[in-house]
Motif scaffolding. Structure first.
Motif, PDB file in Angstrom:
ATOM      1  N   ASP A   1       5.675   2.147 -13.537  1.00  0.00           N
ATOM      2  CA  ASP A   1       5.077   1.155 -14.258  1.00  0.00           C
ATOM      3  C   ASP A   1       4.655   0.072 -13.503  1.00  0.00           C
ATOM      4  O   ASP A   1       3.576  -0.847 -13.907  1.00  0.00           O
ATOM      5  N   PHE A   2       5.471  -0.346 -12.605  1.00  0.00           N
ATOM      6  CA  PHE A   2       5.107  -1.602 -11.826  1.00  0.00           C
ATOM      7  C   PHE A   2       4.021  -1.340 -10.796  1.00  0.00           C
ATOM      8  O   PHE A   2       3.016  -2.348 -10.462  1.00  0.00           O
ATOM      9  N   GLY A   3       3.585  -0.230 -10.175  1.00  0.00           N
ATOM     10  CA  GLY A   3       2.758   0.068  -9.268  1.00  0.00           C
ATOM     11  C   GLY A   3       1.469   0.205  -9.509  1.00  0.00           C
ATOM     12  O   GLY A   3       0.940   0.212 -10.645  1.00  0.00           O
ATOM     13  N   GLY A   4       0.408   0.112  -8.701  1.00  0.00           N
ATOM     14  CA  GLY A   4      -0.857   0.267  -8.624  1.00  0.00           C
ATOM     15  C   GLY A   4      -1.530  -0.398  -7.701  1.00  0.00           C
ATOM     16  O   GLY A   4      -1.449  -1.415  -7.426  1.00  0.00           O
ATOM     17  N   LEU A   5      -2.768   0.325  -7.141  1.00  0.00           N
ATOM     18  CA  LEU A   5      -3.641  -0.192  -6.132  1.00  0.00           C
ATOM     19  C   LEU A   5      -2.761  -0.917  -5.059  1.00  0.00           C
ATOM     20  O   LEU A   5      -3.186  -2.320  -4.784  1.00  0.00           O
TER      21      LEU A   5
ATOM     22  N   ARG B   1       0.233  -1.984  -4.986  1.00  0.00           N
ATOM     23  CA  ARG B   1       1.454  -2.506  -5.424  1.00  0.00           C
ATOM     24  C   ARG B   1       2.537  -1.558  -5.633  1.00  0.00           C
ATOM     25  O   ARG B   1       2.344  -0.461  -6.233  1.00  0.00           O
ATOM     26  N   THR B   2       3.733  -1.661  -5.043  1.00  0.00           N
ATOM     27  CA  THR B   2       4.867  -0.578  -5.251  1.00  0.00           C
ATOM     28  C   THR B   2       6.055  -1.313  -5.500  1.00  0.00           C
ATOM     29  O   THR B   2       6.482  -2.557  -5.137  1.00  0.00           O
ATOM     30  N   VAL B   3       6.758  -0.214  -6.293  1.00  0.00           N
ATOM     31  CA  VAL B   3       8.306  -0.801  -6.311  1.00  0.00           C
ATOM     32  C   VAL B   3       9.283   0.460  -5.724  1.00  0.00           C
ATOM     33  O   VAL B   3       8.806   1.451  -6.252  1.00  0.00           O
ATOM     34  N   GLU B   4      10.128   0.224  -4.924  1.00  0.00           N
ATOM     35  CA  GLU B   4      10.905   1.114  -4.469  1.00  0.00           C
ATOM     36  C   GLU B   4      12.369   0.734  -4.750  1.00  0.00           C
ATOM     37  O   GLU B   4      12.514  -0.385  -4.699  1.00  0.00           O
ATOM     38  N   TYR B   5      13.286   1.682  -4.781  1.00  0.00           N
ATOM     39  CA  TYR B   5      14.690   1.273  -5.145  1.00  0.00           C
ATOM     40  C   TYR B   5      15.378   2.070  -3.704  1.00  0.00           C
ATOM     41  O   TYR B   5      15.021   3.005  -3.571  1.00  0.00           O
ATOM     42  N   ARG B   6      16.522   1.246  -3.506  1.00  0.00           N
ATOM     43  CA  ARG B   6      17.086   2.040  -2.452  1.00  0.00           C
ATOM     44  C   ARG B   6      18.805   1.851  -2.811  1.00  0.00           C
ATOM     45  O   ARG B   6      18.958   0.598  -3.156  1.00  0.00           O
TER      46      ARG B   6
ATOM     47  N   PHE C   1       4.594  -4.364 -17.142  1.00  0.00           N
ATOM     48  CA  PHE C   1       4.221  -5.325 -16.004  1.00  0.00           C
ATOM     49  C   PHE C   1       2.662  -6.079 -15.937  1.00  0.00           C
ATOM     50  O   PHE C   1       1.774  -5.201 -15.727  1.00  0.00           O
ATOM     51  N   VAL C   2       2.633  -7.085 -16.098  1.00  0.00           N
ATOM     52  CA  VAL C   2       1.276  -7.908 -16.033  1.00  0.00           C
ATOM     53  C   VAL C   2       0.504  -7.832 -14.582  1.00  0.00           C
ATOM     54  O   VAL C   2      -0.479  -7.117 -14.735  1.00  0.00           O
ATOM     55  N   THR C   3       1.377  -7.971 -13.599  1.00  0.00           N
ATOM     56  CA  THR C   3       0.587  -7.767 -12.412  1.00  0.00           C
ATOM     57  C   THR C   3       0.341  -6.543 -12.150  1.00  0.00           C
ATOM     58  O   THR C   3      -0.930  -6.252 -11.637  1.00  0.00           O
ATOM     59  N   SER C   4       1.123  -5.419 -12.228  1.00  0.00           N
ATOM     60  CA  SER C   4       0.819  -3.973 -12.053  1.00  0.00           C
ATOM     61  C   SER C   4      -0.370  -3.689 -13.007  1.00  0.00           C
ATOM     62  O   SER C   4      -1.283  -2.870 -12.637  1.00  0.00           O
ATOM     63  N   THR C   5      -0.483  -4.194 -14.117  1.00  0.00           N
ATOM     64  CA  THR C   5      -1.557  -3.681 -14.978  1.00  0.00           C
ATOM     65  C   THR C   5      -2.908  -4.221 -14.427  1.00  0.00           C
ATOM     66  O   THR C   5      -3.979  -3.361 -14.577  1.00  0.00           O
ATOM     67  N   PHE C   6      -3.051  -5.307 -13.698  1.00  0.00           N
ATOM     68  CA  PHE C   6      -4.226  -5.899 -13.321  1.00  0.00           C
ATOM     69  C   PHE C   6      -4.374  -5.185 -11.924  1.00  0.00           C
ATOM     70  O   PHE C   6      -5.413  -5.447 -11.377  1.00  0.00           O
TER      71      PHE C   6
END
Length: 727
Positions: A176-180, A182-187, A557-562
């Motif tokens: 949901d957060f990612g795009g162009l 932008r990434t979210v990873e978890y560890r 997520f606003v930022t990832s939408t744009f």
């Protein structure tokens, strides 16, 4: 040793001792002063785990890690916040401590952590605690970058196993957060990771790397041994973050690879993102486009697969190795490997390996300095040789009597006198009918210079635009930018986040509303077009704010939408359709409603002293005690103890100078008094900033900041319920 500690597994005992030694005097526990000592220690250890995780992942100092701990009331599942040196990467840590080493992380904890991320992304800070408020600007500085990376970190004193349901929650948040870019990873950092980290703290282990060269390479022995050849990029990825590979490399070393470098990796910057894409799109051509890396080591061991000769396949073992130039290349190889390991295995990097065996003192440092101070070329540099740009420059002078600069290093003209190629290209990208250009440029202006089929530069300048078209596009772009700046100051929360992340898409929509034909109007009619731009911005922005929630829900997520081209294309179509149908009473085009909503939202807490004085919370004459940090105590503790009055003050309800210092009877502000004390104590290495209200406390009540925060929550809660709070 107490019985409770004796009952802990030995590994947990080691971790406990190390955490207390490093963080006991650095992490604030004032909210646990009246709690049971065992409960207080458990909370301290949990916070220390989160800070230690930040240190392990970002290589920050202990003080910086402790300053990022926000655990407590209103933390929304985030125990610690940490940042990369470049400001493009963010770590959000949730930590769990169990004396038995059995800490776990369930679906409820995962949902809480994801909820905290969404609140940050939506600029919804009103209900976060003050510790997060102090970091808010830095957090938003990262999240507004379309190429940012967010790391959700689960730090457990346990085995680190997560259920499939928990994995699914975290993976969905990443999508949901990612795009162009932008990434979210978890560890997950588990008990073994922490135990290994504290052992390395006590005695850092030298890094040993394996470098297999199966192509051409050569060596020189005099005056010092050096080997130069090609290494596959997937080997570099394993150096940084792998789990071991067929070449004999153990688990990746992360930022420790760059211990001798003048800087560490800069995160996913625009240039690094370009390297990642280059490695994935054309791996075989990667080596021709990049400079390679330099590795220093204490000693090189060399083995051969078959024939023992220069140029034959060989494996090098590099003892006590460090990447002294090329940190960005190595980190980019790891990022690319995460996306497509097979492609990265086809990419090769030129590697220069220098042994310091027998070299004089200072030789290695001189190499590090020299290899990090050489100039590099950027994509924009190559447009300087494009005749189209020189023709546009001439057109500007002849047609408009204005300046147009396109060579990097030239000073931009004054706004009324002309523009730069970067501003022109950004305006033209927003003007283009394809909204994806505006989305990409928001991520990095570096994409403006891509050539060839689909490249932004070719699409913007392939058919040379006239000076008038460019200048008018720049005029509109500037008006949109200025109007958004004015409106942004009146918005909060999610609407404000839309402005921050969607400014170029709003500009794109305004250009589409104006229409291309208007850019060829006579001058007098063009002035009318410009006059309508601020109103267009208001209508477009209001519609965008409302439509984002309609299309993607108010939980998105606003930022990832744009940063998502497909979502932005849907958004553009919906907004243009809505505006085309008109602005009836039910149309979401009234920006004033969002501004009024911002006024009604919870206000930012006033300055601490002003709030306390205005509400007469602390009685005149109330004694206060100086509460120095561990670093201050070490620096000026002896001076403080020489006269006990130096640690004491009394309160006076005065906005400017509410503290009377017992040592001299003079009145000061909380910050002014701390600064005065540092100066009188002749602390030469004192910090440049002072946070006085945090360093003076009322016995049994906490620091001035904590007292003010409690009062403000009462005021805000009373305001929500309609009650009146009396002093």
């Amino acid at each position: 040793m107490t019985k409770g500690v004796q009952d802990m597994p030995l590994e947990v005992q080691h971790i406990r001792s190390a955490l207390l030694r490093e963080f006991q005097d650095r992490i604030s526990m004032e909210d646990f002063e009246k709690k049971d000592p065992r409960e207080r220690e458990t909370a301290l250890l949990s916070r220390a785990v989160s800070a230690k995780a930040a240190r392990m992942l970002t290589d920050c100092t202990s003080e910086e890690a402790a300053a990022g701990v926000i655990d407590g009331r209103d933390d929304f599942g985030i125990d610690c916040v940490a940042f990369s040196a470049s400001g493009s990467e963010l770590w959000l840590v949730q930590a769990k401590w169990k004396d038995k080493g059995t800490a776990g992380f369930d679906t409820e904890a995962a949902l809480k952590l994801v909820h905290g991320l969404k609140k940050l992304d939506n600029r919804d800070l009103d209900h976060f605690n003050e510790r997060l408020q102090l970091l808010a600007d830095r957090v938003h500085g990262v999240l507004r970058l379309p190429t940012c990376k967010v790391n959700l970190v689960i730090a457990l004193i346990g085995d680190g196993r997560l259920s499939p349901e928990t994995h699914n929650i975290l993976e969905e948040a990443a999508r949901d957060f990612g795009g162009l870019g932008r990434t979210v990873e978890y560890r997950v950092l588990d008990q073994r990771d922490f135990h290994r980290a504290i052992r390395e703290d006590l005695e850092p282990q030298p890094i040993t790397l394996k470098a297999a060269m199966d192509r051409e390479w050569y060596t020189r022995e005099i005056p010092y041994k050096a080997v130069i050849g090609e290494v596959s990029a997937d080997q570099l990825a394993h150096w940084y973050g792998g789990k071991g590979d067929e070449h004999g490399n153990d688990k990746g070393h992360g930022e420790r690879l760059y211990d001798r470098n003048v800087r560490q990796s800069l995160g996913l910057t625009g240039v690094n993102q370009t390297m990642v894409e280059s490695m994935l799109e054309d791996p075989e051509g990667f080596m021709y486009r990049h400079n390679g890396i330099t590795v220093q080591c204490d000693r090189i061991e060399q083995e051969y697969y078959s024939k023992r000769a220069v140029g034959q396949p060989t494996t090098l073992t590099l003892h006590n190795a460090s990447v002294v130039n090329g940190a960005q290349t190595v980190t980019s190889a790891f990022r690319a490997y995460e996306r497509d390991p097979e492609a990265v295995a086809e990419a090769y990097v030129l590697v220069r390996i220098i042994s310091l065996e027998g070299a004089p003192v200072g030789f290695g440092r001189s190499i590090t300095k020299a290899t990090n101070t050489q100039n590099h070329m950027e994509r924009r540099d190559f447009i300087a040789i494009d005749t189209v740009q020189s023709e546009i420059q001439k057109d500007f002078r002849l047609s408009l009597d204005k300046e147009y600069v396109f060579r990097r290093g030239e000073l931009d003209p004054a706004p009324e006198s002309g523009c730069s190629v970067t501003e022109a290209a950004t305006a033209l990208a927003c003007m283009h009918t394809d909204s994806s250009l505006a989305v990409r440029v928001k991520g990095s202006t570096n994409v403006l210079w891509g050539e060839g089929p689909g490249g932004a530069y070719t699409r913007l300048f392939g058919q040379q635009p006239t000076a008038q078209q460019i200048w008018r596009a720049v005029q509109v772009f500037r008006l949109v930018r200025d109007q958004l700046t004015e409106v942004r100051a009146k918005l909060t929360g999610r609407p404000a986040a839309v402005v921050d992340s969607g400014s170029l898409l709003v500009a794109h929509l305004v250009f589409q509303r104006i229409g291309r034909d208007k850019f060829d109007e006579p001058d007098d009619e063009w002035e009318l077009v410009l006059g309508e731009v601020p109103g267009q911005v208001n209508s477009v922005l209001a519609c965008v704010i409302a439509t984002v929630d309609i299309l993607f829900t108010n939980k998105s997520f606003v930022t990832s939408t744009f940063a998502n081209e497909e979502r932005c294309a849907r958004l553009v179509d919906a907004v243009l359709d809505t505006l085309e149908r008109g602005t009836g009473p039910d149309s979401p085009t009234n920006l004033q409603e969002f501004m009024d909503g911002a006024k009604k939202s919870r206000q930012r807490r006033p300055q601490t002293v002003r709030l306390l004085v205005d509400h007469d919370v602390i009685a005149d004459g109330t004694p206060l005690l100086y509460a120095p940090s561990a670093a201050e105590e070490q620096a000026i503790g002896t001076w403080l103890d020489a006269d006990p009055r130096r640690r004491r003050a009394s309160w006076v309800n005065d906005r400017k100078a509410p503290l009377i210092w017992e040592a001299d009877g003079q009145r000061y502000s909380p910050t002014g008094l701390v600064s005065r004390m540092w100066d009188v104590a002749e602390w030469k290495d004192q910090w440049s900033t002072v946070q006085g209200p945090k360093q003076w406390r009322v016995s049994g009540e906490g620091t001035l900041v904590e007292i003010a925060e409690r009062l403000w929550r009462q005021i805000a809660d009373a305001g929500d319920s309609g009650e009146v709070v009396s002093p």
